[in-house]
Write an enzyme that holds these catalytic residues in place. Sequence first.
Site, mmCIF file in Angstrom:
data_model
loop_
_atom_site.group_PDB
_atom_site.id
_atom_site.type_symbol
_atom_site.label_atom_id
_atom_site.label_comp_id
_atom_site.label_asym_id
_atom_site.label_seq_id
_atom_site.Cartn_x
_atom_site.Cartn_y
_atom_site.Cartn_z
ATOM 1 N N CYS A 1 -0.196 0.000 3.338
ATOM 2 C CA CYS A 1 -0.630 0.244 2.489
ATOM 3 C C CYS A 1 -1.035 0.297 1.470
ATOM 4 C CB CYS A 1 1.402 1.223 2.712
ATOM 5 S SG CYS A 1 1.387 1.889 0.683
ATOM 6 N N CYS B 1 0.874 0.675 -2.195
ATOM 7 C CA CYS B 1 1.766 -0.724 -2.065
ATOM 8 C C CYS B 1 1.560 -1.569 -3.212
ATOM 9 C CB CYS B 1 2.668 -0.692 -0.450
ATOM 10 S SG CYS B 1 2.923 0.944 0.581
#
Lengths: 72, 174
Positions: free
Chosen positions: B71, B74
Amino acid sequence: MKKPARLCLLLAATGFLTGCQHVEPWERRTLADYTMRADRDPLTIANREHMWFSREAASGGRGVGGGGCGCN
Amino acid sequence: MNTSRTDPRPIMRASLLLAILVIAFARFSPAIAGPVKEGDSFPDLKAVKLEGALPDLAGKVVIVDFFASWCGPCKDSFPVMQELHEKFEAKGLVILAVNLDKKAEDMKSFLAAHPVTFPVVRDGTSTLVKQVQIATMPSSFILDKTGKVRFVHRGFKGEKTREEYLKQIAELLN
């Protein structure tokens, strides 16, 4: 069994044939992969944009960038 | 009895009901439990099998941050989380990062590239995240000292999210 009833049963049964799968946000590793991006190859994009502009006298409108991870 | 004279209406009604149920289940089954939102109690972390040691959360303001190695946002959020950890740990903030990678190696390589000093656990079986039902990656939940969810962050939007964290943490610590 009468025809309308048979038809209704058949229609109800098609509900079981759906192939839809809900991919949860935490299961999108594959979708988030770089190779899933529509804009992963700048040269191809440039060529397509050029052809699109030449044919349609318009450019852009290719949608948003990013992959399928649904991040943010 | 001649079957051709059977009243078709009950079968039609039953079929229609069945079709509605099948479609409704397919569409809404993931949302039956409902996502955890502001004001809810957060699931008991000790009751879930997580890989890694849980810190002491009693009487602390806690940020539970769900992340994964694949991700992008993230990665952007981790330096901010580290900054918050360094700034507020002594004042009673605990940041608990919950990794959602299926493979532990993916988490390890992510943490090697983005080192942090706050605790990180792994929910490899997705047990906790299924209870919490996050809407996007990353998602974080700020719990007050009683363990109640006070703020939910869906996604990480850089400086905007950082400022919200600073404001909300200060509010809960005071």
